[in-house]
Scaffold this motif. Sequence first.
Motif, PDB file in Angstrom:
ATOM      1  N   TRP A  46       0.854  -1.178   0.000  1.00  0.00           N
ATOM      2  CA  TRP A  46       0.000   0.000   0.000  1.00  0.00           C
ATOM      3  C   TRP A  46       0.894   1.234   0.000  1.00  0.00           C
ATOM      4  O   TRP A  46       1.895   1.286   0.706  1.00  0.00           O
ATOM      5  CB  TRP A  46      -0.907   0.015   1.229  1.00  0.00           C
ATOM      6  CG  TRP A  46      -1.932  -1.082   1.233  1.00  0.00           C
ATOM      7  CD1 TRP A  46      -1.715  -2.390   1.541  1.00  0.00           C
ATOM      8  CD2 TRP A  46      -3.319  -0.966   0.928  1.00  0.00           C
ATOM      9  NE1 TRP A  46      -2.887  -3.109   1.440  1.00  0.00           N
ATOM     10  CE2 TRP A  46      -3.889  -2.253   1.063  1.00  0.00           C
ATOM     11  CE3 TRP A  46      -4.144   0.100   0.559  1.00  0.00           C
ATOM     12  CZ2 TRP A  46      -5.237  -2.496   0.844  1.00  0.00           C
ATOM     13  CZ3 TRP A  46      -5.494  -0.141   0.335  1.00  0.00           C
ATOM     14  CH2 TRP A  46      -6.027  -1.430   0.472  1.00  0.00           C
ATOM     15  N   ARG A  77      -4.924   9.673  -0.191  1.00  0.00           N
ATOM     16  CA  ARG A  77      -5.443   8.314  -0.261  1.00  0.00           C
ATOM     17  C   ARG A  77      -4.292   7.352  -0.032  1.00  0.00           C
ATOM     18  O   ARG A  77      -3.117   7.719  -0.127  1.00  0.00           O
ATOM     19  CB  ARG A  77      -6.125   8.012  -1.589  1.00  0.00           C
ATOM     20  CG  ARG A  77      -5.216   7.865  -2.815  1.00  0.00           C
ATOM     21  CD  ARG A  77      -4.966   9.151  -3.525  1.00  0.00           C
ATOM     22  NE  ARG A  77      -4.135   8.977  -4.716  1.00  0.00           N
ATOM     23  CZ  ARG A  77      -3.530  10.003  -5.322  1.00  0.00           C
ATOM     24  NH1 ARG A  77      -3.661  11.236  -4.871  1.00  0.00           N
ATOM     25  NH2 ARG A  77      -2.803   9.796  -6.400  1.00  0.00           N
ATOM     26  N   SER A  79      -3.163   3.516  -1.456  1.00  0.00           N
ATOM     27  CA  SER A  79      -3.488   2.749  -2.655  1.00  0.00           C
ATOM     28  C   SER A  79      -2.742   1.429  -2.690  1.00  0.00           C
ATOM     29  O   SER A  79      -1.565   1.348  -2.350  1.00  0.00           O
ATOM     30  CB  SER A  79      -3.111   3.590  -3.886  1.00  0.00           C
ATOM     31  OG  SER A  79      -3.259   2.850  -5.072  1.00  0.00           O
ATOM     32  N   SER A  80      -3.456   0.373  -3.120  1.00  0.00           N
ATOM     33  CA  SER A  80      -2.839  -0.928  -3.342  1.00  0.00           C
ATOM     34  C   SER A  80      -3.162  -1.378  -4.763  1.00  0.00           C
ATOM     35  O   SER A  80      -4.306  -1.248  -5.220  1.00  0.00           O
ATOM     36  CB  SER A  80      -3.361  -1.965  -2.351  1.00  0.00           C
ATOM     37  OG  SER A  80      -2.680  -3.202  -2.481  1.00  0.00           O
ATOM     38  N   ASN A 113     -12.591   0.070  -5.049  1.00  0.00           N
ATOM     39  CA  ASN A 113     -11.814   0.136  -6.293  1.00  0.00           C
ATOM     40  C   ASN A 113     -12.734   0.389  -7.494  1.00  0.00           C
ATOM     41  O   ASN A 113     -12.580  -0.192  -8.555  1.00  0.00           O
ATOM     42  CB  ASN A 113     -10.981  -1.128  -6.506  1.00  0.00           C
ATOM     43  CG  ASN A 113     -11.825  -2.380  -6.728  1.00  0.00           C
ATOM     44  OD1 ASN A 113     -13.002  -2.426  -6.374  1.00  0.00           O
ATOM     45  ND2 ASN A 113     -11.216  -3.408  -7.291  1.00  0.00           N
ATOM     46  N   THR A 124     -17.488  -0.144  -3.981  1.00  0.00           N
ATOM     47  CA  THR A 124     -17.177   0.950  -3.066  1.00  0.00           C
ATOM     48  C   THR A 124     -18.021   0.848  -1.813  1.00  0.00           C
ATOM     49  O   THR A 124     -19.197   0.464  -1.863  1.00  0.00           O
ATOM     50  CB  THR A 124     -17.435   2.327  -3.713  1.00  0.00           C
ATOM     51  OG1 THR A 124     -18.740   2.332  -4.308  1.00  0.00           O
ATOM     52  CG2 THR A 124     -16.407   2.671  -4.753  1.00  0.00           C
ATOM     53  N   ASN A 192      -8.493  -0.882 -11.521  1.00  0.00           N
ATOM     54  CA  ASN A 192      -8.088   0.243 -10.692  1.00  0.00           C
ATOM     55  C   ASN A 192      -7.490  -0.280  -9.386  1.00  0.00           C
ATOM     56  O   ASN A 192      -7.803  -1.391  -8.937  1.00  0.00           O
ATOM     57  CB  ASN A 192      -9.282   1.130 -10.360  1.00  0.00           C
ATOM     58  CG  ASN A 192      -9.602   2.106 -11.471  1.00  0.00           C
ATOM     59  OD1 ASN A 192      -8.888   2.181 -12.457  1.00  0.00           O
ATOM     60  ND2 ASN A 192     -10.683   2.847 -11.302  1.00  0.00           N
ATOM     61  N   PRO A 193      -6.670   0.519  -8.738  1.00  0.00           N
ATOM     62  CA  PRO A 193      -6.156   0.111  -7.435  1.00  0.00           C
ATOM     63  C   PRO A 193      -7.256   0.125  -6.378  1.00  0.00           C
ATOM     64  O   PRO A 193      -8.286   0.785  -6.548  1.00  0.00           O
ATOM     65  CB  PRO A 193      -5.089   1.171  -7.129  1.00  0.00           C
ATOM     66  CG  PRO A 193      -5.530   2.368  -7.907  1.00  0.00           C
ATOM     67  CD  PRO A 193      -6.142   1.831  -9.159  1.00  0.00           C
ATOM     68  N   LEU A 195      -8.414   1.575  -2.974  1.00  0.00           N
ATOM     69  CA  LEU A 195      -8.101   2.847  -2.338  1.00  0.00           C
ATOM     70  C   LEU A 195      -8.768   2.973  -0.981  1.00  0.00           C
ATOM     71  O   LEU A 195      -9.937   2.592  -0.816  1.00  0.00           O
ATOM     72  CB  LEU A 195      -8.578   4.012  -3.216  1.00  0.00           C
ATOM     73  CG  LEU A 195      -7.972   4.149  -4.611  1.00  0.00           C
ATOM     74  CD1 LEU A 195      -8.655   5.281  -5.361  1.00  0.00           C
ATOM     75  CD2 LEU A 195      -6.476   4.405  -4.520  1.00  0.00           C
ATOM     76  N   MET A 200     -11.368   6.734  -7.615  1.00  0.00           N
ATOM     77  CA  MET A 200     -10.734   7.165  -8.851  1.00  0.00           C
ATOM     78  C   MET A 200     -11.685   6.943 -10.025  1.00  0.00           C
ATOM     79  O   MET A 200     -12.215   5.853 -10.211  1.00  0.00           O
ATOM     80  CB  MET A 200      -9.437   6.395  -9.103  1.00  0.00           C
ATOM     81  CG  MET A 200      -8.684   6.888 -10.336  1.00  0.00           C
ATOM     82  SD  MET A 200      -7.014   6.210 -10.511  1.00  0.00           S
ATOM     83  CE  MET A 200      -7.386   4.526 -10.993  1.00  0.00           C
ATOM     84  N   TYR A 205      -9.091  11.723  -8.847  1.00  0.00           N
ATOM     85  CA  TYR A 205      -9.467  11.256  -7.514  1.00  0.00           C
ATOM     86  C   TYR A 205     -10.530  12.183  -6.943  1.00  0.00           C
ATOM     87  O   TYR A 205     -10.387  13.407  -6.974  1.00  0.00           O
ATOM     88  CB  TYR A 205      -8.242  11.197  -6.609  1.00  0.00           C
ATOM     89  CG  TYR A 205      -7.243  10.166  -7.075  1.00  0.00           C
ATOM     90  CD1 TYR A 205      -7.379   8.828  -6.707  1.00  0.00           C
ATOM     91  CD2 TYR A 205      -6.198  10.521  -7.908  1.00  0.00           C
ATOM     92  CE1 TYR A 205      -6.491   7.868  -7.159  1.00  0.00           C
ATOM     93  CE2 TYR A 205      -5.297   9.566  -8.363  1.00  0.00           C
ATOM     94  CZ  TYR A 205      -5.451   8.241  -7.993  1.00  0.00           C
ATOM     95  OH  TYR A 205      -4.570   7.301  -8.451  1.00  0.00           O
TER      96      TYR A 205
END
Length: 239
Positions: A46, A77, A79-80, A113, A124, A192-193, A195, A200, A205
């Motif tokens: 992350w 944020r 992020s992974s 994500n 989400t 997408n990552p 978050l 995103m 963002y």
Amino acid sequence: MLRRVMMAGNSASPGTDPYWSSVVALLHCDGANGSTTFTDETGKTWTAFRDARIDTSQSKFGGASGRLQGSPSNPSRVSSPYSPDWNFGVGDFTVELWVRFATFASTCTMVGNYKGATGLSGWTFQRRSESGGLIQFSHGDSVLITRPWMPSDGVWHHVAVTRQGVNLRIFIDGVQQGATATDSTDIIGSDNPMLLGALMYNSAYQQVLDGWVDEVRITKGVARYTSNFTPPAAPFPAG
């Protein structure tokens, strides 16, 4: 598909987690004040962006938490990168964390994500501003469950969304919010990552969180909570 359920009353405690093998993310958000290192006990990477950091001024457990000092002009944020672990399919799951809002002006994303309405949609878990305040779990632009929620700023809350079979539930501080929803959506992730604290969309963002998070855990294949329960009284065990 094998479905495993952790019944209410068996929530996290010091020691071992019988469903550790199903945990795909666990962030204690501990460390030195101002650190930008967010360690995931499952080994995922992350990365903190903008003002996201470890903050020892607030914590639920461990003496620190993750500070997400987000705004539209400064979308902090954590992020992974994409992982197939974020795809729940039609199986059971639990997404949970402790959250404390510093301020709330508009919809904010706690974790997710999201990508869009079609294709690889993502999911989400959000606090939203419509109808006086909501807590909501969505897949792409499809709302799967939403419930009224208007918490006070500056208070820690344990929030969780679980699916057991086709039974989808939201819990706040161990109390189920409203009726159980029926859902059998094939919840696919996105490229997408994942978050913490923002969403995103089209490389921008938005829907950022201004507050703190602690003990963020995602469990794939297990509905940990199926009725009212006592919120965790200690950090989640890693193993």
